[in-house]
Scaffold this active site. Structure first.
Site, PDB file in Angstrom:
ATOM      1  N   GLU A 140       0.868  -1.173   0.000  1.00 23.69           N
ATOM      2  CA  GLU A 140       0.000   0.000   0.000  1.00 23.69           C
ATOM      3  C   GLU A 140       0.905   1.223   0.000  1.00 23.69           C
ATOM      4  O   GLU A 140       1.259   1.751   1.040  1.00 23.69           O
ATOM      5  CB  GLU A 140      -0.920  -0.032   1.223  1.00 23.69           C
ATOM      6  N   GLU A 193       3.653   8.412  -4.621  1.00 26.18           N
ATOM      7  CA  GLU A 193       4.638   7.753  -3.765  1.00 26.18           C
ATOM      8  C   GLU A 193       5.525   6.783  -4.539  1.00 26.18           C
ATOM      9  O   GLU A 193       6.225   5.967  -3.942  1.00 26.18           O
ATOM     10  CB  GLU A 193       3.946   7.029  -2.610  1.00 26.18           C
TER      11      GLU A 193
END
Length: 738
Positions: A207, A216
């Site tokens: 995640e 990210e």
């Protein structure tokens, strides 16, 4: 921190850049301010290092009061240093991250647990990238432990951030999973098969998603994992992600980016964005995370939701991609923005979903949406300029392009084409936050600044004025108002960018560049620099470039700068703002409190050991308390003011920085559940108190500081211990509940 002493609620060591003591008694709220700065570390950058005996990481600490930063080393190996570092640096840093909010997202946790239990049905090798506290790793290990197979599986977890690795180690130990998960303090692209892990992994659980999905490093992480760390056709949780968008009209969103149109009607004649220089100053061309539910009543939906991209975790993604979507307008209006969100499909069969969609979206399939959350928001892409006018039934062409880490859009109708703004328009281009653009375009704010500065200039002839902060607006305004003035702009954050900007807009604002000097030396301004002339006016908004995400009182750097300049200031120097007032209000903040609440078990895994480090509130053992953090209150879900606004203390900028003291009485005026106090700064611009700029909860362009209580407390309820308007009448049982 909050600690309960007898009948007194005490908040010592608040990170207010020297505000070292805040006390709430049944009769008063007391504070003290000292001149000793409290450095607030900000995790702006980390650099991992390793050696044979220790793991270490360089971490950047920033002191907002001085603007100075330094690299510090967090080491793993020295027990005493490790504990000291965790208390003084890592805790403060981790408390400002989204880890706690994410771990409190029950819908997220349940969706991942169900998908992992459904996907891992036999012992295998599982790889967890960006493991955090190890929650997904423990879920995977537990899923394999229930398999009817004598062959043992293994879980490999990698986490690059050393302070989080330290927490993971503790969480695994508390849950008896230390032998079930093999963890590495490395980025996933540093792992090597045959060196760190014996074989490629069969399953990926991960995640590493932000509000935009890609920010990210999802794509390069998946690329390397598929190339080097995973078997062919691996199982993955999540299975895929889809991004969606919707065209919207919103005056509020328009004001967050279009300064050129919004300043045309200002009464000061200043042009921060002169005609022909449309890209000289603006927001960064990117998707901006925002809680769009908070402005749902100010949004006119102009289309149905449309699908933009699809990313499959189970196969190697491409670094570049594009999508062309034909959208039919559902209403008349002007397209000011694209609101976007994403949906995770966590299992291969398509039965478990998680969505970050705004509340006005209804899903045709069962989807975990969660309640209010702070770690994932929607995203807003601003359409340059005034937007695109469209009519109901008209077709709009959307061309979306993604890179490794970002998504951008082009929109066009038959009559209009709007392309992505150029974010590299030369050395003079400045990119500011959307809120700063909105402030500079706000006519009320500009009128206040104009009035305050005119009042100052009436008292000075041929003044030497120093702009102590990064305000390009005040630099232009004083040069425009006073043709006889000499302006020195310190621009501590803008530096050379400020120089180039002023050169580019000088002619349009009616002054020559020799009238405004940007002081670029690293040392403080001296009389030698001013040619022995003392400073008559010291002004600021105050605003410091790069401080947008910090607590509002961290702009007290202005007071620090004023003190450092004392030797060059005239005895009768006029300072703007002349003082600041720390304001507060008791509020009900149920959504925010829930997102920061004390962790116990998450899907049956004990996480209570991380509470202090992550800055949780509720049920913490004394003297542990949650931190004071910056938030846009208007984006914090359900809120309600429970007391009158009160002044805690005042700070006099006409004098050098020094100790201050103040007290105030709290009045509860509404019934409700009090979750904490919201604090902010009101800036008094002139000595007559005629111009006061507030940054309180009703002002949406500033962040406030929030101090959550250990436990919510019912106030003003008939028949309760808190009945009555004044905190002075509250019995001691109220404070025991704090």
């Amino acid at each position: 921190m909050i600690s309960l002493l007898s009948k007194t609620l005490t908040i010592p060591s608040l990170p207010l850049l020297g505000l070292t003591h805040l006390t709430l008694t049944p009769h008063s709220l007391l504070t003290r301010f000292t001149s000793t700065p409290t450095p607030t570390p900000t995790a702006t950058q980390t650099r991992p290092m390793s050696s044979d005996s220790t793991q270490r990481v360089f971490q950047l600490k920033l002191d907002p009061l001085t603007g100075n930063s330094e690299w510090v080393i967090i080491e793993d190996g020295n027990k005493e240093k490790e504990e000291e570092t965790l208390k003084s640096s890592s805790n403060a840093l981790l408390a400002t991250t989204s880890y706690l909010d994410m771990l409190n997202d029950d819908a997220r946790n349940r969706a991942f647990r169900e998908a992992i239990d459904k996907t891992i049905t036999r012992p295998c090798h599982v790889l967890d990238i960006g493991a955090g506290t190890g929650l997904l790793s423990m879920m995977a290990a537990r899923a394999m432990g229930t398999c009817d197979d004598s062959k043992k599986g293994m879980v490999t977890a990698c986490e690059s951030y050393l302070p989080m690795v330290k927490l993971m180690r503790k969480v695994l130990h508390v849950n008896g999973m230390g032998k079930n998960v093999n963890f590495f303090n490395k980025r996933s692209d540093e792992l090597q098969v045959g060196v760190d892990i014996p074989s490629r992994a069969d399953v990926l659980v991960s995640e590493i998603l932000d509000s935009e999905l890609l920010g990210e490093g999802l794509i390069p992480t998946l690329q390397h994992a598929h190339d080097e760390l995973l078997v062919d056709n691996p199982l993955t949780v999540p299975y895929r992600a889809m991004t969606y968008g919707q065209l919207v009209e919103s005056t509020f969103l328009w004001k967050l980016h279009d300064l050129s149109k919004n300043e045309e009607e200002a009464s000061d004649s200043i042009r921060l964005v002169p005609p022909g220089l449309d890209t000289i100053l603006g927001v960064k061309t990117q998707q901006h995370p925002m809680q769009c539910d908070a402005i749902s009543k100010e949004i006119n939906l102009l289309s149905e939701p449309f699908k933009i991209f699809e990313f499959d975790f189970w196969k190697r993604p491409d670094s570049q991609g594009d999508s062309k979507v034909l959208i039919k307008a559902t209403n008349d209006g002007r397209v000011h923005a694209v609101v976007s969100w994403w949906v995770l499909q966590l299992d291969s069969e398509g039965t478990i979903f998680y969505s970050t969609a705004p509340g006005w979206i209804t899903s045709p399939v069962a989807t975990y949406t969660g309640n209010w959350r702070d770690h994932w928001k929607q995203c807003v892409w601003f359409i340059p300029g005034e937007g695109i006018p469209i009519s109901k039934g008209e077709e709009v062409h959307l061309h979306a392009v993604h890179s490794d880490t970002r998504v951008s859009y082009n929109l066009a109708t038959q009559a209009t084409e709007i392309r992505e703004g150029d974010s590299s328009s030369g050395d003079s281009h400045l990119t500011l936050s959307p809120e700063r653009i909105a402030i500079y375009g706000d006519r009320k704010w500009r009128s206040c600044m104009l009035t305050a500065l005119k009042n100052l200039l009436r008292e000075r002839v041929h003044p030497l004025c120093v702009v102590a902060d990064d305000s390009v607006f005040l630099s232009l305004l004083i040069a425009h108002l006073s043709k006889n003035s000499k302006v020195i702009a310190l621009f501590p954050g803008l530096r050379e960018r400020g120089v180039q900007y002023l050169k580019a807009v000088a002619d349009a604002n009616g002054f020559t560049t020799d009238r405004v000097e940007v002081f670029q030396k690293k040392k403080h301004l001296t009389l030698h620099d001013t040619k022995q002339k003392q400073v008559d006016l010291l002004i600021g908004e105050p605003y410091y470039y790069g401080n947008d995400g910090m607590l509002p009182w961290q702009n007290f750097r202005f007071w620090k700068e004023r003190t450092m300049l004392d030797s060059v200031l005239a005895e009768d120097v006029l300072v703007m703002p002349c003082k600041a007032m720390l304001k507060a209000c008791a509020m009900s903040l149920p959504d925010l409190w829930k997102s920061r609440r004390f962790l116990s078990k998450i899907e049956d895994f004990d996480h209570s050991i991380v509470n202090n480090t992550l800055g949780a509130c509720g049920d913490l053992p004394e003297p542990q308390e949650g931190p004071l953090l910056p938030f846009f209150i208007w984006q914090c879900g359900e809120t309600k003011e429970l007391s009158e606004t009160f002044t805690v203390m005042e700070f006099d900028f006409s004098k050098s920085i020094g100790p201050c003291y103040g007290k105030a009485q709290v009045e509860f005026t509404e019934q409700g559940m009090c979750h904490g106090f919201v604090l902010w700064i009101d800036w008094v611009m002139d000595a007559k108190n005629s111009v006061v700029l507030t940054t309180g909860p009703d002002e949406r362009y500033w962040k406030q500081g929030v101090k959550l209580l250990s436990q919510p407390v019912a106030v003003g309820v008939r028949g309760s211990n808190t009945e009555g308007r004044k905190c002075a009448n509250i019995s001691s049982s109220f404070f025991r509940n704090l």
